[in-house]
Design a protein around this motif. Structure first.
Motif, PDB file in Angstrom:
ATOM      1  N   ASP A 122       0.834  -1.199   0.000  1.00  0.00           N
ATOM      2  CA  ASP A 122       0.000   0.000   0.000  1.00  0.00           C
ATOM      3  C   ASP A 122       0.869   1.249   0.000  1.00  0.00           C
ATOM      4  O   ASP A 122       1.643   1.471   0.935  1.00  0.00           O
ATOM      5  CB  ASP A 122      -0.917  -0.018   1.223  1.00  0.00           C
ATOM      6  N   GLU A 123       0.754   2.040  -1.064  1.00  0.00           N
ATOM      7  CA  GLU A 123       1.442   3.327  -1.178  1.00  0.00           C
ATOM      8  C   GLU A 123       2.948   3.224  -0.908  1.00  0.00           C
ATOM      9  O   GLU A 123       3.509   4.000  -0.155  1.00  0.00           O
ATOM     10  CB  GLU A 123       0.815   4.349  -0.222  1.00  0.00           C
TER      11      GLU A 123
ATOM     12  N   ASP B   5       5.482   6.248  -2.401  1.00  0.00           N
ATOM     13  CA  ASP B   5       5.575   7.552  -1.731  1.00  0.00           C
ATOM     14  C   ASP B   5       6.846   7.674  -0.912  1.00  0.00           C
ATOM     15  O   ASP B   5       7.351   8.758  -0.697  1.00  0.00           O
ATOM     16  CB  ASP B   5       4.367   7.771  -0.809  1.00  0.00           C
TER      17      ASP B   5
ATOM     18  N   GLU C 105      -1.701   2.195  -5.234  1.00  0.00           N
ATOM     19  CA  GLU C 105      -0.742   3.262  -5.536  1.00  0.00           C
ATOM     20  C   GLU C 105      -1.448   4.402  -6.262  1.00  0.00           C
ATOM     21  O   GLU C 105      -2.220   4.175  -7.182  1.00  0.00           O
ATOM     22  CB  GLU C 105       0.388   2.709  -6.404  1.00  0.00           C
ATOM     23  N   HIS C 106      -1.163   5.617  -5.835  1.00  0.00           N
ATOM     24  CA  HIS C 106      -1.725   6.790  -6.496  1.00  0.00           C
ATOM     25  C   HIS C 106      -0.666   7.528  -7.315  1.00  0.00           C
ATOM     26  O   HIS C 106      -0.986   8.195  -8.285  1.00  0.00           O
ATOM     27  CB  HIS C 106      -2.334   7.747  -5.465  1.00  0.00           C
TER      28      HIS C 106
END
Length: 85
Positions: free
Chosen positions: A26-27, A30, A58-59
């Motif tokens: 998760d993420e 970053d 993921e963004h």
């Protein structure tokens, strides 16, 4: 992030009671420096041969990351979210 992933794989390899063949991240991008993101994606390509399912939330870095499947969540004009595969 690299160490965390390697430790997870190592613990998974020595833990005989838990043989879950799925990895959820998760993420993770970053926390990486821009130059390390591609190296991390390269590492994921390598471990895809060891783990059946890798799920990544993921963004960031959507352009560099090319998943096998992409699940997107969008809101319509009424504020209702829907998923698109």
């Amino acid at each position: 992030t690299f160490i965390s992933l390697v430790l997870r794989l190592a613990l998974r390899g020595i833990n005989n009671k838990s043989k879950n063949n799925m990895l959820l991240l998760d993420e993770v991008c970053d926390r990486l420096v821009d130059a390390s993101v591609q190296e991390f994606f390269d590492l994921l390509e390598i471990i895809k041969n060891r783990i059946d399912k890798i799920i990544i939330v993921e963004h960031a870095y959507g352009e560099e990351f090319v998943p096998d499947y992409n699940l997107s969540v969008i809101k319509d004009v009424n504020g209702i979210s829907k998923m698109i595969l």
